[in-house]
Every structure is written in structure tokens, then in C-alpha cells.
Design a protein around this motif. Sequence first.
Motif, PDB file in Angstrom:
ATOM      1  N   VAL A 119       0.817  -1.224   0.000  1.00 40.76           N
ATOM      2  CA  VAL A 119       0.000   0.000   0.000  1.00 40.76           C
ATOM      3  C   VAL A 119       0.848   1.270   0.000  1.00 40.76           C
ATOM      4  O   VAL A 119       0.307   2.371  -0.075  1.00 40.76           O
ATOM      5  N   ARG A 120       2.154   1.120   0.084  1.00 36.05           N
ATOM      6  CA  ARG A 120       3.068   2.264   0.017  1.00 36.05           C
ATOM      7  C   ARG A 120       4.263   1.895  -0.858  1.00 36.05           C
ATOM      8  O   ARG A 120       4.618   0.710  -0.994  1.00 36.05           O
ATOM      9  N   PRO A 121       4.923   2.880  -1.434  1.00 32.97           N
ATOM     10  CA  PRO A 121       6.113   2.596  -2.243  1.00 32.97           C
ATOM     11  C   PRO A 121       7.213   1.940  -1.414  1.00 32.97           C
ATOM     12  O   PRO A 121       7.379   2.228  -0.230  1.00 32.97           O
ATOM     13  N   PHE A 122       7.974   1.060  -2.064  1.00 35.83           N
ATOM     14  CA  PHE A 122       9.113   0.407  -1.423  1.00 35.83           C
ATOM     15  C   PHE A 122      10.143   0.098  -2.496  1.00 35.83           C
ATOM     16  O   PHE A 122       9.856   0.125  -3.699  1.00 35.83           O
ATOM     17  N   SER A 123      11.342  -0.200  -2.057  1.00 36.36           N
ATOM     18  CA  SER A 123      12.429  -0.544  -2.966  1.00 36.36           C
ATOM     19  C   SER A 123      13.385  -1.474  -2.242  1.00 36.36           C
ATOM     20  O   SER A 123      13.168  -1.832  -1.074  1.00 36.36           O
ATOM     21  N   ALA A 124      14.475  -1.842  -2.890  1.00 39.66           N
ATOM     22  CA  ALA A 124      15.477  -2.680  -2.234  1.00 39.66           C
ATOM     23  C   ALA A 124      16.028  -1.995  -0.993  1.00 39.66           C
ATOM     24  O   ALA A 124      16.350  -2.654   0.003  1.00 39.66           O
ATOM     25  N   ASP A 125      16.127  -0.674  -1.028  1.00 37.22           N
ATOM     26  CA  ASP A 125      16.679   0.053   0.114  1.00 37.22           C
ATOM     27  C   ASP A 125      15.787  -0.028   1.344  1.00 37.22           C
ATOM     28  O   ASP A 125      16.246   0.219   2.461  1.00 37.22           O
ATOM     29  N   THR A 126      14.528  -0.387   1.151  1.00 37.39           N
ATOM     30  CA  THR A 126      13.633  -0.594   2.293  1.00 37.39           C
ATOM     31  C   THR A 126      14.108  -1.776   3.129  1.00 37.39           C
ATOM     32  O   THR A 126      13.942  -1.798   4.351  1.00 37.39           O
ATOM     33  N   PHE A 127      14.728  -2.745   2.465  1.00 38.55           N
ATOM     34  CA  PHE A 127      15.081  -4.003   3.117  1.00 38.55           C
ATOM     35  C   PHE A 127      16.589  -4.246   3.207  1.00 38.55           C
ATOM     36  O   PHE A 127      16.999  -5.269   3.774  1.00 38.55           O
ATOM     37  N   ARG A 128      17.395  -3.359   2.664  1.00 40.08           N
ATOM     38  CA  ARG A 128      18.849  -3.565   2.701  1.00 40.08           C
ATOM     39  C   ARG A 128      19.535  -2.231   2.903  1.00 40.08           C
ATOM     40  O   ARG A 128      19.258  -1.256   2.192  1.00 40.08           O
ATOM     41  N   GLU A 244      -6.929 -13.036  12.448  1.00 40.81           N
ATOM     42  CA  GLU A 244      -8.092 -13.755  12.954  1.00 40.81           C
ATOM     43  C   GLU A 244      -8.755 -14.590  11.852  1.00 40.81           C
ATOM     44  O   GLU A 244      -8.593 -14.328  10.663  1.00 40.81           O
ATOM     45  N   GLU A 245      -9.540 -15.593  12.272  1.00 42.24           N
ATOM     46  CA  GLU A 245     -10.214 -16.468  11.313  1.00 42.24           C
ATOM     47  C   GLU A 245     -11.701 -16.150  11.190  1.00 42.24           C
ATOM     48  O   GLU A 245     -12.482 -16.987  10.729  1.00 42.24           O
ATOM     49  N   THR A 246     -12.086 -14.940  11.593  1.00 47.88           N
ATOM     50  CA  THR A 246     -13.456 -14.460  11.403  1.00 47.88           C
ATOM     51  C   THR A 246     -13.441 -13.341  10.374  1.00 47.88           C
ATOM     52  O   THR A 246     -12.526 -12.502  10.363  1.00 47.88           O
ATOM     53  N   PRO A 247     -14.445 -13.272   9.488  1.00 47.52           N
ATOM     54  CA  PRO A 247     -14.424 -12.285   8.404  1.00 47.52           C
ATOM     55  C   PRO A 247     -14.540 -10.850   8.935  1.00 47.52           C
ATOM     56  O   PRO A 247     -15.236 -10.590   9.923  1.00 47.52           O
ATOM     57  N   LEU A 248     -13.870  -9.943   8.252  1.00 53.02           N
ATOM     58  CA  LEU A 248     -14.063  -8.521   8.495  1.00 53.02           C
ATOM     59  C   LEU A 248     -15.324  -8.062   7.759  1.00 53.02           C
ATOM     60  O   LEU A 248     -15.554  -8.457   6.609  1.00 53.02           O
ATOM     61  N   ASP A 249     -16.138  -7.231   8.434  1.00 53.25           N
ATOM     62  CA  ASP A 249     -17.239  -6.568   7.736  1.00 53.25           C
ATOM     63  C   ASP A 249     -16.838  -5.117   7.489  1.00 53.25           C
ATOM     64  O   ASP A 249     -15.697  -4.718   7.780  1.00 53.25           O
ATOM     65  N   GLU A 250     -17.739  -4.314   6.954  1.00 55.34           N
ATOM     66  CA  GLU A 250     -17.403  -2.928   6.603  1.00 55.34           C
ATOM     67  C   GLU A 250     -16.866  -2.160   7.808  1.00 55.34           C
ATOM     68  O   GLU A 250     -15.837  -1.476   7.719  1.00 55.34           O
ATOM     69  N   ARG A 251     -17.548  -2.262   8.918  1.00 60.62           N
ATOM     70  CA  ARG A 251     -17.142  -1.505  10.101  1.00 60.62           C
ATOM     71  C   ARG A 251     -15.798  -1.998  10.642  1.00 60.62           C
ATOM     72  O   ARG A 251     -14.913  -1.186  10.950  1.00 60.62           O
ATOM     73  N   ALA A 252     -15.654  -3.314  10.747  1.00 64.75           N
ATOM     74  CA  ALA A 252     -14.401  -3.868  11.263  1.00 64.75           C
ATOM     75  C   ALA A 252     -13.236  -3.551  10.330  1.00 64.75           C
ATOM     76  O   ALA A 252     -12.113  -3.308  10.782  1.00 64.75           O
ATOM     77  N   MET A 253     -13.511  -3.532   9.025  1.00 66.43           N
ATOM     78  CA  MET A 253     -12.469  -3.187   8.063  1.00 66.43           C
ATOM     79  C   MET A 253     -12.006  -1.750   8.263  1.00 66.43           C
ATOM     80  O   MET A 253     -10.796  -1.468   8.258  1.00 66.43           O
ATOM     81  N   ARG A 254     -12.944  -0.833   8.443  1.00 67.90           N
ATOM     82  CA  ARG A 254     -12.564   0.565   8.669  1.00 67.90           C
ATOM     83  C   ARG A 254     -11.718   0.711   9.928  1.00 67.90           C
ATOM     84  O   ARG A 254     -10.727   1.442   9.955  1.00 67.90           O
ATOM     85  N   THR A 255     -12.110  -0.010  10.978  1.00 66.21           N
ATOM     86  CA  THR A 255     -11.343   0.035  12.229  1.00 66.21           C
ATOM     87  C   THR A 255      -9.944  -0.518  12.025  1.00 66.21           C
ATOM     88  O   THR A 255      -8.948   0.079  12.450  1.00 66.21           O
ATOM     89  N   THR A 275     -12.665 -13.124   4.611  1.00 65.33           N
ATOM     90  CA  THR A 275     -13.195 -11.785   4.336  1.00 65.33           C
ATOM     91  C   THR A 275     -13.580 -11.707   2.856  1.00 65.33           C
ATOM     92  O   THR A 275     -12.784 -12.099   1.990  1.00 65.33           O
ATOM     93  N   PRO A 276     -14.777 -11.230   2.532  1.00 64.63           N
ATOM     94  CA  PRO A 276     -15.219 -11.210   1.127  1.00 64.63           C
ATOM     95  C   PRO A 276     -14.244 -10.447   0.230  1.00 64.63           C
ATOM     96  O   PRO A 276     -13.790  -9.350   0.576  1.00 64.63           O
ATOM     97  N   THR A 277     -13.927 -11.033  -0.913  1.00 60.51           N
ATOM     98  CA  THR A 277     -12.982 -10.410  -1.838  1.00 60.51           C
ATOM     99  C   THR A 277     -13.428  -9.017  -2.283  1.00 60.51           C
ATOM    100  O   THR A 277     -12.603  -8.092  -2.305  1.00 60.51           O
ATOM    101  N   PRO A 278     -14.708  -8.789  -2.631  1.00 59.27           N
ATOM    102  CA  PRO A 278     -15.111  -7.436  -3.040  1.00 59.27           C
ATOM    103  C   PRO A 278     -14.870  -6.394  -1.949  1.00 59.27           C
ATOM    104  O   PRO A 278     -14.442  -5.283  -2.243  1.00 59.27           O
ATOM    105  N   LEU A 279     -15.138  -6.753  -0.687  1.00 57.37           N
ATOM    106  CA  LEU A 279     -14.902  -5.819   0.414  1.00 57.37           C
ATOM    107  C   LEU A 279     -13.420  -5.525   0.567  1.00 57.37           C
ATOM    108  O   LEU A 279     -13.013  -4.367   0.695  1.00 57.37           O
ATOM    109  N   ASP A 286      -9.474   2.005  -1.786  1.00 57.56           N
ATOM    110  CA  ASP A 286      -9.777   3.315  -1.225  1.00 57.56           C
ATOM    111  C   ASP A 286      -8.697   3.818  -0.286  1.00 57.56           C
ATOM    112  O   ASP A 286      -8.703   4.974   0.123  1.00 57.56           O
ATOM    113  N   LEU A 287      -7.767   2.901   0.077  1.00 55.43           N
ATOM    114  CA  LEU A 287      -6.701   3.257   0.996  1.00 55.43           C
ATOM    115  C   LEU A 287      -5.605   3.960   0.223  1.00 55.43           C
ATOM    116  O   LEU A 287      -4.830   3.345  -0.520  1.00 55.43           O
ATOM    117  N   SER A 288      -5.512   5.254   0.355  1.00 58.31           N
ATOM    118  CA  SER A 288      -4.526   6.054  -0.397  1.00 58.31           C
ATOM    119  C   SER A 288      -3.456   6.513   0.575  1.00 58.31           C
ATOM    120  O   SER A 288      -3.715   7.349   1.451  1.00 58.31           O
TER     121      SER A 288
END
Length: 290
Positions: A119-128, A244-255, A275-279, A286-288
Motif C-alpha cells: 500500500v506504500r512505495p518500497f524498494s530494495a533500500d527498504t530491506f537492505r 483472525e479467522e473471522t471475516p471482516l465486515d465494513e465496520r471492522a475493516m474501517r477500524t 473476508t469477502p474479496t469485493p470488500l 480506497d486506501l490512499s
Amino acid sequence: MSRLAIITPSFGPDFDRCADLHRSVLAHAPDSIRHHIIVPRADLALFGQLSGPRAVIHDEADFLPRSFRSLPGGNLSVNLRRPFPPLRGWILQQIIKLAAAARSDADVVVLVDSDIQFVRPFSADTFRRDEVVRFYRKPDEVDERLPRHVIWHQVARSLLGVPAAAPPYPDYVSSLLAWDPAVVRRLLARVESVTGRRWADAIGAKLHFSEWTLYGVYVDEVAGAGTNVDSFRVADTLCHSYWEETPLDERAMRTFLGEIQDHDIAVMISAKSKTPTPLRRRALADLSLA
């Protein structure tokens, strides 16, 4: 300039997640970074849809000894050199990761499962940094509260010929980790020296095993100062994870996404959560993050 390779073992049921992961690699990584996706032969055609200048699709059999054979009708294989116990699927996947990392000609490999997205830029320098690969280690995290982790430490010590020690142990397990391929090659040679067996045979005979723990114990207890790892030893994973092995819903995803840290470059939502693939897709799209 350091060379980085991303390695992802996957299989058919995880294709959509792996495709999303690969799109996130294309979006956030430099053009020089290659994504190596390793799948069963039966899934090569499916994953071939992702093949391109930055995605290399591999047959998992290319990373396994010829004596390893799949059993029909289940997630088991057998080592013809030692048919019992059979090889569990999760042990086989860890052997594939170790073999792929050891074979890599990159300066650093990042092991990434299909249920992760960057979700963010990375490169080799991130890890070395200064020729030292990032080493994730969280001190004193493993004790009787994590019995499987304790077993993983005991197994790693036996494979590496390291004296037994009582907990607490460090935690080396994360959903996104960097390895130094040269260190992986040395640790596998160490396993063969200690056990007197081909390393894949020695690991495949174990009922409980963690590749992350094997690497961590080797760096901490065997390689030591020779790796200069202290200059890049860290206790953060760079990946905001939902285990966790329980699905995230809209509210839990936002949290969940609201708790991402400034240093996180990736998000993991466990496939076991169902967790549903579309969600998941909608929320991460939407995560910018700058």
C-alpha cells in the motif's frame, strides 16, 4: 544498487489474492523488481495470466528434490527416500521458500504470501542498508503462551546443532519478511552438516517447522556478528496484519485499516478469515497512502 526479488508460493484457490498482490507490486515497486510466483504444475496455466516483464511464474517441482512426489486426493506428498511421515503441505511450502531464496541471485529476497497487498512505495533500500539485510526480531515474545512457536524454536535448534535453551525466545515470525540469500545458503549447508542428510530431507521429516524461526535462530545463534545484522535489526514488520479467522465486515475493516502505522508498507488480511474479496478489494483500493 541492491537487487531485490519478491517470492510468493501460491496455488489455484489463492489466484485472485495473488493477482491483487501482483498488481500492488506493479503499483508500488520500481520496475527493476521481479515478482517470482511459485505454483503447482496444475496451476501454471491459470497463473500464466499474470506472466509478464515483472512476473515470473515457476513450477514448484523445480524447487523440490525429485524424490518428493505428490499423493493423489489430498494436500500431502511423500519423500521416496523416507516415505513416513508424509510431507504436509505447509512443510512443503516452507521447503520451496528456502530453496527459492537460496537459488536467487538477488541481494535480498522478500517472502510475501498471496493474502498481502502493498500500500506504500518500497524498494530494495527498504530491506537492505549498508549491505545488511533487514532482520526482524522481537525479543522475549515466545514462551508457554505460544506452544507451537516454542516447538519451532526447539526444532530449529536441533537442525542447526544449537544447544537447547529455555524460553522466552525471540519471535521471528511475520507475514512479510526479508532474507539474505547468501545467509540462507549458509544455513542450509549448516543443516546438512549437522544432520548428515540433504537439508530438504531433514526438514521434510519434521512434523513441526517454521522457516522464519530457522532463519532467525541461525542469524542469532550461529552466524552472529559475522552478518553485521545488529546494524539493521528491527522489531517492526512493515505489514499491518489481520490474523483472525473471522471475516471482516465494513465496520471492522474501517477500524482495522484505521490502525495502520506510518511505517507499514503492506496490509495482510488472512485468507483464513474468509473476508469477502469485493470488500477487501474496495477497502484497499480506497486506501490512499503517500
